[in-house]
Design a protein around this motif. Structure first.
Motif: not given
Length: 92
Positions: A13-25, A41-49
């Motif tokens: 979850r931390a890895y994916v969050s860091g990956m998407v946090a580096h891209v704006d928009g 298995a680690s990140v829900s769709l609502s977290e992605m949204f």
């Protein structure tokens, strides 16, 4: 020793969050079969949204929609087939 192990789900979850946090928009996340399993298995769709990831798609899936308003994040294993497929996608 209980509790001393790595929490794999939290690490993913931390890895994916860091990956998407580096891209704006608004973003699209492109995954292969293995990374798709790890992410789901680690990140829900609502977290992605919440992180402005509005499309999660498999590498190689043909999408003829105009998605130029989304910034792409590719999270795949560096296998020869994935690299070839990604190269073909970028040419199209």
């Amino acid at each position: 020793m209980e509790g001393a192990g790595v929490d794999v789900v939290s690490a993913a979850r931390a890895y994916v969050s860091g990956m998407v946090a580096h891209v704006d928009g608004m973003k699209a996340l492109i995954l292969d079969d293995d990374t798709k399993q790890a992410v789901s298995a680690s990140v829900s769709l609502s977290e992605m949204f919440e992180r402005q990831v509005y499309l999660v798609e498999s590498l190689g899936t043909r999408n003829d929609s105009d998605l130029t308003h989304l910034k792409g994040i590719v999270f795949v294993r560096p296998t020869p087939i994935n690299i070839m497929t990604l190269a073909q996608e970028l040419k199209a």
